[in-house]
Design a protein around this motif. Sequence first.
Motif, PDB file in Angstrom:
ATOM      1  N   THR A  66      34.014-103.603  48.516  1.00 51.39           N
ATOM      2  CA  THR A  66      34.669-104.047  47.378  1.00 51.39           C
ATOM      3  C   THR A  66      33.836-104.754  46.304  1.00 51.39           C
ATOM      4  OG1 THR A  66      36.448-104.305  49.082  1.00 51.39           O
ATOM      5  CG2 THR A  66      36.640-105.580  47.023  1.00 51.39           C
ATOM      6  N   ARG A  67      32.855-105.444  46.737  1.00 51.58           N
ATOM      7  CA  ARG A  67      31.793-106.147  45.761  1.00 51.58           C
ATOM      8  C   ARG A  67      31.231-104.973  44.789  1.00 51.58           C
ATOM      9  NH1 ARG A  67      29.090-111.103  45.435  1.00 51.58           N
ATOM     10  NH2 ARG A  67      27.203-111.029  44.553  1.00 51.58           N
ATOM     11  N   ALA A  68      31.072-104.075  45.347  1.00 50.15           N
ATOM     12  CA  ALA A  68      29.987-103.066  44.729  1.00 50.15           C
ATOM     13  C   ALA A  68      30.986-102.525  43.639  1.00 50.15           C
ATOM     14  CB  ALA A  68      29.697-101.920  45.435  1.00 50.15           C
ATOM     15  N   ALA A  69      32.276-101.980  44.110  1.00 44.30           N
ATOM     16  CA  ALA A  69      33.356-101.691  43.363  1.00 44.30           C
ATOM     17  C   ALA A  69      33.658-102.725  42.153  1.00 44.30           C
ATOM     18  CB  ALA A  69      34.539-101.424  44.016  1.00 44.30           C
ATOM     19  N   TYR A  70      33.890-103.744  42.464  1.00 46.15           N
ATOM     20  CA  TYR A  70      34.237-104.943  41.425  1.00 46.15           C
ATOM     21  C   TYR A  70      33.043-104.966  40.531  1.00 46.15           C
ATOM     22  CZ  TYR A  70      36.092-109.430  39.692  1.00 46.15           C
ATOM     23  OH  TYR A  70      36.310-110.509  38.881  1.00 46.15           O
ATOM     24  N   ALA A  71      31.835-104.914  40.964  1.00 50.75           N
ATOM     25  CA  ALA A  71      30.547-105.158  40.202  1.00 50.75           C
ATOM     26  C   ALA A  71      30.677-103.991  38.981  1.00 50.75           C
ATOM     27  CB  ALA A  71      29.271-105.210  41.015  1.00 50.75           C
ATOM     28  N   LYS A  72      30.827-102.858  39.644  1.00 46.80           N
ATOM     29  CA  LYS A  72      30.632-101.846  38.746  1.00 46.80           C
ATOM     30  C   LYS A  72      31.824-101.549  37.803  1.00 46.80           C
ATOM     31  CE  LYS A  72      30.473 -96.417  38.780  1.00 46.80           C
ATOM     32  NZ  LYS A  72      30.519 -95.337  39.709  1.00 46.80           N
TER      33      LYS A  72
END
Length: 751
Positions: A66-72
Amino acid sequence: MPKKSDPVDALLKSGPRRTHLPEPAERARLRGDYGLTQAEVAAALDVTRATVAGWESGRSEPQGATRAAYAKLLEGIAEQLAHAEPGSGPGQESVKAPVQAPSPAPAPAPVKAPAPKPPVRPAPAPIPASPAAPAPVPPVPAPPRPAVARQRPAPRNSAPGRPASAPIAQLPPPGDQFVNGPLAVLDGDGNAYCAGGLVLRCPAKDIPALVEWALNDAGLGAPRLDRNGRDSDPLIVLTESAALRLGLPAVLEDRRGLRLPEDHKVNKQVTRAKWTMTKRGFGPWARIYRPAREGRRQCVQLAVLPWDALDQRGWPGAAALPPAELARVLGTYAARVITPCGSTAVSGLELMTALRPPTRPVKDAETGTWASGPVPGSLTRAVDPAPPEAPDEHPVVAALHPRGHWRTPDQVIDEEAHDWIRDPQLLTDAECARKYAVGIDVNTAFLAAANRLPVGLGEPVHLTSPDFDKALPGSWLIDLSGIEMDPRLPSPFTPRGSRPTGPAWYATPTVAYAHELITTYALPVTLRPVEAWVRPDNGPYLDPWYKRLADAYRTTMAELGVTTDLDEHAFLAAMETHKRSDPGAAAVLAAIKSTVKGGIGKLRERPQGAAYRPGERWPALKRPTWRPDIRAAVIATARANMHRKLLKTAVATQSAPPPAGRLYFDDDALLPIALLSDGVVFLSDSPSPLDLLPRTADGRPAPGAFRLGVSPGMVKHEGTKPLLWAAQLLDEGLNPARHIKDGVDAVAEGE
């Protein structure tokens, strides 16, 4: 049946993992700038809206995929905002394709949660605003709780005399947070009149409850004018009855400090409710706030009408208007200029910052972290002036000169507006035979001077024996006394129109005009600066300020029946009655003009209060917009513009051009008898400026001379008086340009 893909695997395959996230406040800003709600982001990432709110407030952090998706998602938004189409300009958002968060299905559209429902109310009526008002940047949403809507007052009739073709401006479409416009006018019965004609019910009985209502229930505020700026805070205007209902006195006893005593019960209520006020305290314009929460400002601006929040010079007649009409007037100003946040001078200065914010978020390419960085072309930090640019009270001056020292022209710059009268002994026989004194006035002269004017953005640099560069903003020590002028004309180099007597400090526009005179009229003069303080880092900082205020001025004049397509006769006829056609619009026009002059003047705000001691620093010096050099450049440009038109008028009205090497004119040339800032008085055989101003053989206005019209920089008729009236004032040493408008003192009236 094909196996459904794992959404986590899809996220991980969609791109390299991003471990760095912007700061919480920057996350909220990026989402808001892109026009997404917290609910939309939550739906795309398969989390709750409360979770997204926690990420944006810093209370929690996303983890794993979820962190990776939010960062992207945030990085994609930042990249698209950074590559917005270049023609959008300050305060205008480019059209953007939706940024899609990584998800299991290929190229899915973001799942949009239903938008929060606005308060149940009648459809808002159109309210005036600028046709060129910038497209709003959607704010960080915080859906207001439904306010109790009251019945809208009956629509007011069109003002008599307003042409059907006059543009009806609209407020920018509000975001989720600002459904009811920028402000409300509150009466003693709890009726809050909004800019669009809506009337809300305000149950607050004290100031803390009013602030809570304005932030959480009223749906008030205005979108930011630039993507790097901030939204305008809600403005609540208190009538006398509303002030009394909330526990405020009808009269502010402290007329020097203009604030409530610290031990007043209202101040105690505010403190107990854990709200804070600015250092200026509770005065005619009070700002009450708490620290930002979940990326959202918690600040309300109050204006107390019985305490003269809307002074007569900046807002003539506005304070006496009924609440509904006052809301319309202030809402019009908010839409075309900015939500009022103080005097018109304060609003003018605030508009500069709103259009050119000092900082923006910048991402470090190596670490991926976000930090605050300067906005190119803005004033990003407070800087001390050069010694000749500083007022007498400034510490820079105190360090160089003993207290009480009277600085001479070679120690201090004196760029002020013209205040000049001709020696009555220099009136010619032909002039004395004329019947009338005719005054004309340049429309928003300081605003016209600000257009495309390069000004310094950073600290001054000292130079010795420099070559003059007209493209380099700054102050120059130079001797202009060698430029001789017809004694019937004012010198363009001094405010009183007297010829310089030796080296003195001048702003770049003044020295540039001196070089222009030497070149144009072949004057046998050589100029050589002795020293200079210049600003290599420079740019047209005031351009967006000029454009917004010029649009506001033209739109309001059109609403009053004075449009840009009128011929000269129709223009003069419309100007005779324009202020009587709609008193509310006339008040907006006066406020716009006062915003221009006050905003420029505020660039050199001097210390206030009996406790101040010369040599001490005062609060205004902490502002990036405390810039006396910019004020000097604007005034110098306006003065040069006026003098240039005077010379072009004189050349166009005499039988032969002036001899090479001399700025002297024949007796038949049209020369002024008085000058006051942007107003000038001539003697004429006709009471109308139509018969006064020079024309070409085909009847057009002479090139470079004064021209009648509504746009900034053009002129209007200021007034006509008998010749004997003007001659008597000259004999008494008084300025006819100050009194030719209806016989009143133009300066005292705020002109």
